[in-house]
Design a protein around this motif. Structure first.
Motif, PDB file in Angstrom:
ATOM      1  N   MET A 152       0.898  -1.245  -0.505  1.00 37.52           N
ATOM      2  CA  MET A 152       0.390   0.331  -0.331  1.00 37.52           C
ATOM      3  C   MET A 152       0.827   1.470   0.130  1.00 37.52           C
ATOM      4  N   TYR A 153       0.577   2.088  -1.017  1.00 43.93           N
ATOM      5  CA  TYR A 153       1.538   3.431  -0.904  1.00 43.93           C
ATOM      6  C   TYR A 153       0.209   4.208   0.219  1.00 43.93           C
ATOM      7  N   ASP A 154       0.257   5.820   0.442  1.00 41.02           N
ATOM      8  CA  ASP A 154      -0.719   6.330   0.818  1.00 41.02           C
ATOM      9  C   ASP A 154      -1.967   5.776   0.627  1.00 41.02           C
ATOM     10  N   ASP A 155      -2.789   6.052  -0.625  1.00 39.64           N
ATOM     11  CA  ASP A 155      -3.762   5.639  -0.716  1.00 39.64           C
ATOM     12  C   ASP A 155      -4.026   4.500  -2.326  1.00 39.64           C
ATOM     13  N   VAL A 156      -2.845   4.418  -2.863  1.00 42.50           N
ATOM     14  CA  VAL A 156      -2.998   3.557  -3.358  1.00 42.50           C
ATOM     15  C   VAL A 156      -2.449   1.791  -3.440  1.00 42.50           C
ATOM     16  N   HIS A 157      -3.649   1.152  -3.865  1.00 41.25           N
ATOM     17  CA  HIS A 157      -2.769  -0.287  -3.558  1.00 41.25           C
ATOM     18  C   HIS A 157      -2.392  -1.251  -4.646  1.00 41.25           C
ATOM     19  N   ALA A 158      -0.481  -0.951  -4.862  1.00 35.92           N
ATOM     20  CA  ALA A 158      -0.302  -0.837  -5.835  1.00 35.92           C
ATOM     21  C   ALA A 158      -0.202  -2.282  -5.583  1.00 35.92           C
ATOM     22  N   VAL A 159      -0.266  -3.328  -5.057  1.00 37.77           N
ATOM     23  CA  VAL A 159       0.287  -4.626  -5.422  1.00 37.77           C
ATOM     24  C   VAL A 159      -0.315  -5.622  -4.189  1.00 37.77           C
ATOM     25  N   GLY A 194       3.106  -6.552 -17.659  1.00 35.95           N
ATOM     26  CA  GLY A 194       1.211  -6.313 -17.476  1.00 35.95           C
ATOM     27  C   GLY A 194       1.506  -4.304 -18.127  1.00 35.95           C
ATOM     28  N   PRO A 195       0.668  -4.091 -17.950  1.00 35.73           N
ATOM     29  CA  PRO A 195       0.708  -2.703 -18.728  1.00 35.73           C
ATOM     30  C   PRO A 195       1.527  -1.777 -17.702  1.00 35.73           C
ATOM     31  N   SER A 196       1.187  -0.057 -17.906  1.00 34.49           N
ATOM     32  CA  SER A 196       2.038   0.369 -16.995  1.00 34.49           C
ATOM     33  C   SER A 196       1.107   0.607 -15.468  1.00 34.49           C
ATOM     34  N   GLY A 197       1.520   0.769 -14.536  1.00 36.36           N
ATOM     35  CA  GLY A 197       0.842   0.918 -13.161  1.00 36.36           C
ATOM     36  C   GLY A 197       0.761  -0.641 -12.665  1.00 36.36           C
ATOM     37  N   CYS A 198       1.409  -1.846 -13.166  1.00 36.42           N
ATOM     38  CA  CYS A 198      -0.135  -2.633 -12.302  1.00 36.42           C
ATOM     39  C   CYS A 198       0.856  -3.476 -11.815  1.00 36.42           C
ATOM     40  N   GLY A 199       1.716  -3.044 -11.158  1.00 34.68           N
ATOM     41  CA  GLY A 199       3.345  -2.884 -10.131  1.00 34.68           C
ATOM     42  C   GLY A 199       3.784  -3.759 -10.244  1.00 34.68           C
ATOM     43  N   LYS A 200       4.127  -4.058 -11.286  1.00 33.85           N
ATOM     44  CA  LYS A 200       5.576  -4.739 -11.857  1.00 33.85           C
ATOM     45  C   LYS A 200       6.856  -4.579 -10.579  1.00 33.85           C
ATOM     46  N   THR A 201       7.259  -2.917 -10.748  1.00 31.19           N
ATOM     47  CA  THR A 201       8.699  -2.595 -10.971  1.00 31.19           C
ATOM     48  C   THR A 201       8.057  -2.384  -8.883  1.00 31.19           C
ATOM     49  N   THR A 202       6.771  -2.326  -8.600  1.00 33.62           N
ATOM     50  CA  THR A 202       6.904  -2.498  -7.029  1.00 33.62           C
ATOM     51  C   THR A 202       6.568  -4.425  -6.475  1.00 33.62           C
ATOM     52  N   THR A 203       6.862  -5.056  -7.029  1.00 32.02           N
ATOM     53  CA  THR A 203       7.068  -6.244  -6.931  1.00 32.02           C
ATOM     54  C   THR A 203       8.467  -6.400  -6.699  1.00 32.02           C
ATOM     55  N   ASP A 213      14.837  -4.523 -13.405  1.00 32.25           N
ATOM     56  CA  ASP A 213      13.698  -3.455 -14.411  1.00 32.25           C
ATOM     57  C   ASP A 213      13.191  -2.751 -15.728  1.00 32.25           C
ATOM     58  N   GLU A 214      12.661  -3.875 -16.423  1.00 31.90           N
ATOM     59  CA  GLU A 214      13.118  -3.198 -17.844  1.00 31.90           C
ATOM     60  C   GLU A 214      14.528  -2.618 -18.015  1.00 31.90           C
ATOM     61  N   PRO A 215      15.302  -3.802 -18.268  1.00 32.93           N
ATOM     62  CA  PRO A 215      16.473  -3.112 -18.294  1.00 32.93           C
ATOM     63  C   PRO A 215      16.860  -2.734 -20.157  1.00 32.93           C
ATOM     64  N   THR A 241       8.729  -6.314 -17.755  1.00 29.78           N
ATOM     65  CA  THR A 241       8.962  -5.734 -18.752  1.00 29.78           C
ATOM     66  C   THR A 241       7.776  -5.554 -19.093  1.00 29.78           C
ATOM     67  N   HIS A 242       6.861  -3.799 -19.607  1.00 25.97           N
ATOM     68  CA  HIS A 242       5.688  -4.254 -20.594  1.00 25.97           C
ATOM     69  C   HIS A 242       5.513  -4.878 -21.590  1.00 25.97           C
ATOM     70  N   ASP A 243       6.762  -5.050 -22.185  1.00 21.83           N
ATOM     71  CA  ASP A 243       6.725  -4.934 -23.436  1.00 21.83           C
ATOM     72  C   ASP A 243       6.137  -7.255 -23.953  1.00 21.83           C
TER      73      ASP A 243
HETATM   74  N1  LIG Z   1       6.565   5.988  -4.830  1.00 20.83           N
HETATM   75  C1  LIG Z   1       5.483   6.060  -4.678  1.00 20.83           C
HETATM   76  N2  LIG Z   1       4.450   6.413  -4.380  1.00 20.83           N
HETATM   77  C2  LIG Z   1       2.666   6.492  -4.161  1.00 20.83           C
HETATM   78  N3  LIG Z   1       2.515   5.347  -5.263  1.00 20.83           N
HETATM   79  C3  LIG Z   1       3.126   5.242  -5.799  1.00 20.83           C
HETATM   80  C4  LIG Z   1       4.886   4.856  -5.784  1.00 20.83           C
HETATM   81  N4  LIG Z   1       5.331   4.170  -6.891  1.00 20.83           N
HETATM   82  C5  LIG Z   1       4.201   3.532  -7.125  1.00 20.83           C
HETATM   83  N5  LIG Z   1       2.850   4.345  -7.154  1.00 20.83           N
HETATM   84  C6  LIG Z   1       1.772   3.974  -7.563  1.00 20.83           C
HETATM   85  O1  LIG Z   1       1.805   1.725  -8.164  1.00 20.83           O
HETATM   86  C7  LIG Z   1       1.491   1.865  -8.340  1.00 20.83           C
HETATM   87  C8  LIG Z   1       2.196   0.377  -9.509  1.00 20.83           C
HETATM   88  O2  LIG Z   1       3.443   1.071  -9.796  1.00 20.83           O
HETATM   89  P1  LIG Z   1       4.717   0.469 -10.145  1.00 20.83           P
HETATM   90  O3  LIG Z   1       5.800   1.208 -10.284  1.00 20.83           O
HETATM   91  O4  LIG Z   1       5.222  -0.949  -9.572  1.00 20.83           O
HETATM   92  O5  LIG Z   1       3.687   0.238 -11.873  1.00 20.83           O
HETATM   93  P2  LIG Z   1       5.208  -1.113 -12.836  1.00 20.83           P
HETATM   94  O6  LIG Z   1       3.959  -2.317 -13.268  1.00 20.83           O
HETATM   95  O7  LIG Z   1       6.099  -0.514 -12.705  1.00 20.83           O
HETATM   96  O8  LIG Z   1       4.222   0.326 -14.228  1.00 20.83           O
HETATM   97  P3  LIG Z   1       5.697   1.238 -15.418  1.00 20.83           P
HETATM   98  O9  LIG Z   1       5.408  -0.306 -16.246  1.00 20.83           O
HETATM   99  O10 LIG Z   1       4.903   2.190 -15.759  1.00 20.83           O
HETATM  100  O11 LIG Z   1       6.784   0.996 -15.102  1.00 20.83           O
HETATM  101  C9  LIG Z   1       0.948   2.774  -9.901  1.00 20.83           C
HETATM  102  O12 LIG Z   1       0.113   3.186  -9.473  1.00 20.83           O
HETATM  103  C10 LIG Z   1       2.190   3.448  -8.808  1.00 20.83           C
HETATM  104  O13 LIG Z   1       0.753   4.922  -9.548  1.00 20.83           O
END
Ligand SMILES: Nc1ncnc2c1ncn2[C@@H]1O[C@H](COP(=O)(O)OP(=O)(O)OP(=O)(O)O)[C@@H](O)[C@H]1O
Ligand SMILES: [Mg+2]
Lengths: 363, 317
Positions: free
Chosen positions: A12-19, A36-45, A158-160, A191-193
């Motif tokens: 959880m980021y403040d109000d975003v449930h990223a993973v 997955g598409p942009s913002g789906c939580g790959k990087t966060t994972t 991460d998307e190298p 990757t998103h590709d």
């Molecule tokens: N530091 C942060 N603070 C708040 N929200 C964040 C933070 N980092 C990521 N998020 C949110 O968490 C979600 C997942 O982000 P993440 O970076 O994991 O996406 P991603 O799958 O890697 O996308 P991309 O392909 O664009 O890199 C997004 O909605 C993003 O806005």
């Protein structure tokens, strides 16, 4: 080398449930791709595995050892960043040697390992240069080198390749694959590709809005997508979808709309039985459409008008319209179809997909 | 083909810039050297008026025996030999160097520490960053007067505080004791200068990609190693420029000491600038004051050259 396991992983980021509730078992020596598409939580994972991001809920273990509270340096992982993150003030050699120096390796051992990695990656001649004197592809190699000299348990990418031009990307993709075959280190690759995901992954994890949609080897994802999202995400050009109504007639099922009428193939008919009289979504990949021949059954084909012809060399993509339904068909390069022509397309009956309109799950 | 092409371009060019429509001034400015001169003219006038003219005048003044109300005669290097053997001048040189060195060390250390803290993520970050700048924004003369009260022998709030906390038993004579006077002046200068260091260094820190720290953390570097091997080397060019500015300013510092101690007690805090002012304006020996002011020049020049060479070296690293 090691196994990596994620159990009920949440961020959880403040109000975003990223993973959300990610469960994943990565085997020793496996190359797993998160796509997955942009913002789906790959990087966060990935960053949670690396220890760069705190874990809100759940558990990550590397080789049976829970690492939730371990700092990155004690997890024995190496990460390759999208923007390489090379130390700009250090030479290529020092960039690669830094991790070993920090871990108090002997000078001779450091020199050996850097040389070994430089040989593998073909950057022996660049060791004295600074990162800004390198091309994008060379920087990418140095970043890889910095990861492999450490002989870590797990590689994280991460998307190298996303900063490289298309041709170099394909070339580096092959090299990454070879490198993995040679070193056998467990790897998690983001990757998103979807092409990158399909070609590199032993297994591919498709994510969307923080949730895992499907895990499987590339061909499974392609042949048996678990839901409409995976079906549309994997494969290029993307799968065609058409809204249809399932109708029972004379003991067989039909998928029909104003634009087409297809007989549901016998093998999947039982599963569709309970949808009789209801709406569903029909899915056909462009490569499973072909131009109908005289002998083709009427109940597996439909009339279309050609709107655009894209000649790619190895194939031709026809953007067609069946009434108000748009589709893409991939046909042999010998086809001489022209814009505005009318023709009849046939569907490969073994490769028709149906999706539930509410849950989007495959039927 | 080739001729056809060039005919076409000629035609095009005529179409775009009809020669007849350009006025005489436009044609004059077509020459890049003339244009450059016109563009630089305002700056050159300002520089000549406010820098070159006073500077040259200072030199002319320093080689005469002008006093207030007495037009002087040419005396050659007399003024310079006089100040060379002037004990107070020696004290002022030593004081200025000590003052500059000590304050710079403290300002850099404290500024860097503050910048590192401000570079973290915390609630009220923007507010803190603005707040930190206050000592820098308040006019020096005003804040120095406030400090003067805090150092006052009888009303010193600092003494009161230290006494009640139990750190001291007797009053500290902040501005009356020669050593403490220097310490006081240094404290105020550091207080005033730290914000500039902190904010400038913070700007420098923010140009360093956080990914580099993450990479270093994964590479096994602990907090101190990350600072030493990643942050510090990347911050060094910015730091050197900041130190250069600060050294120049501190070396010629005037207001702070003038308000706080006036150079006293017994010249204990006498600096270049305050001594030049005291001789030139206070005593009326204009030419000797000018000579002292000019004496800063070679010293500062040396400092600047050394630092510039060093900056260039780190930038091409
Ligand atoms: N530091 C942060 N603070 C708040 N929200 C964040 C933070 N980092 C990521 N998020 C949110 O968490 C979600 C997942 O982000 P993440 O970076 O994991 O996406 P991603 O799958 O890697 O996308 P991309 O392909 O664009 O890199 C997004 O909605 C993003 O806005
Ligand atoms: Mg990402």
């Amino acid at each position: 080398m090691a196994r990596v396991a994620m159990r009920g992983l949440n961020k959880m980021y403040d109000d975003v449930h990223a993973v959300i509730d990610v469960n994943l078992d990565i085997r020793d020596q496996e190359f797993v791709v998160l796509v997955g598409p942009s913002g789906c939580g790959k990087t966060t994972t990935l960053r949670m595995v690396a220890g760069l991001e705190s874990i809100t809920g759940g558990q990550i273990s590397i080789d049976e050892k829970v690492v939730n509270e371990l700092p990155p340096m004690d997890r024995d992982i190496a990460m390759v960043f999208q923007n390489y993150a090379l130390y700009p003030h250090m030479s290529v050699y020092d960039n690669m040697a830094f991790g070993l120096k920090m871990r108090k390796f002997e000078k001779a051992e450091i020199a050996n390992r850097v040389k070994e990695a430089a040989d593998i990656l073909g950057i022996q001649d660049l060791l004295k240069r600074k990162p800004r004197q390198l091309s994008g592809g060379q920087r990418q190699r140095v970043a890889l080198g910095r990861a492999i000299v450490r002989h870590p348990q797990v590689f994280l990418f991460d998307e190298p390749l996303s900063n490289l031009d298309a041709k170099l990307r394909v070339q580096m993709r092959v090299e990454l694959k070879k490198l993995h075959e040679r070193l056998g280190t467990t790897a998690i690759y983001v990757t998103h590709d979807q092409v990158e995901a399909m070609t590199l992954g032993d297994r591919v994890v498709v994510m969307r809005d923080g949730r895992v949609q499907q895990v499987g080897d590339p061909m499974d994802l392609y042949n048996q997508p678990a839901n409409r999202f995976v079906a549309g995400f994997i494969g290029s050009p993307a799968m065609n979808f058409a809204a249809v109504r399932i109708a029972a007639e004379n003991g067989s099922l039909w998928a029909e709309s104003a634009d087409l009428r297809i007989k549901v193939p016998a093998p999947i008919a039982p599963r569709l039985g309970r949808y009789a009289g209801m709406d569903a979504t029909l899915g056909v990949r462009p490569e499973d459409l072909r131009i109908a021949r005289d002998g083709d059954a009427n109940d597996m084909s439909f009339d279309v008008a050609i709107e655009v012809v894209e000649r790619l060399g190895s194939e031709i993509l026809l953007d067609v319209a069946a009434g108000s339904t748009s589709m893409v068909a991939s046909v042999e390069p010998t086809v001489t179809a022209k814009v505005h022509e009318k023709l009849r397309l046939a569907i490969n009956p073994d490769r028709v997909h149906f999706f539930d309109n509410q849950t989007e799950a495959a039927i | 083909m080739a001729t056809g092409g060039s005919v076409a371009t000629v035609a095009l060019r005529q179409q775009y810039v009809p020669a007849a429509k350009r006025g005489p001034i436009t044609r004059l400015l077509e020459d890049e050297r003339r244009l450059a001169f016109c563009l630089m003219l305002p700056t050159m006038v300002l520089l000549a008026l406010f820098i070159a003219y006073p500077f040259v005048n200072g030199i002319l003044l320093a080689v005469t025996d002008t006093r207030v109300g007495v037009p002087g005669h040419f005396v050659g290097m007399d003024n310079f030999t006089k100040i060379w053997s002037d004990d107070i001048f020696h004290v002022a040189v030593w004081n200025t160097c000590l003052y500059t060195f000590v304050t710079t060390v403290f300002k850099l250390a404290l500024g860097l520490w503050l910048a590192l803290l401000l570079n973290r993520n915390f609630r009220g970050k923007a507010f803190m960053r603005a707040f930190i700048l206050l000592p820098f924004i308040i006019p020096t003369v005003l804040s120095t007067f406030a400090w003067k009260w805090m150092f006052d022998p009888t009303f010193s709030v600092l003494n009161w505080l230290l006494f009640h906390v139990g750190i001291i038993r007797t009053r500290i004579n902040w501005l009356g004791d020669p050593t403490m006077a220097m310490v006081s002046v240094i404290i105020v200068n550091v207080w005033r200068g730290v914000p500039f260091y902190a904010i400038s260094l913070l700007a420098g820190l923010q140009t360093i990609s956080p990914e580099l720290h993450e990479a270093a953390a994964i590479d096994g570097a602990r907090a101190w190693s990350r600072f030493r091997h990643v942050t510090w080397p990347l911050l060094l060019p910015v730091t050197l420029v900041i130190v250069l500015f600060s050294v120049i300013q501190t070396f010629a510092d005037f207001q702070l000491v003038y308000v706080l101690t006036g150079g006293g007690p017994a010249n204990a805090t006498q600096l270049f600038a305050t001594y030049a002012y005291q001789l030139g304006i206070g005593t009326g020996l204009l030419s000797q004051g000018a000579a002292i002011s000019l004496a800063i020049f070679p010293i500062l020049l040396l400092v600047v050259i050394v630092q510039l060479i060093y900056i260039r070296r780190t930038e091409t690293l």
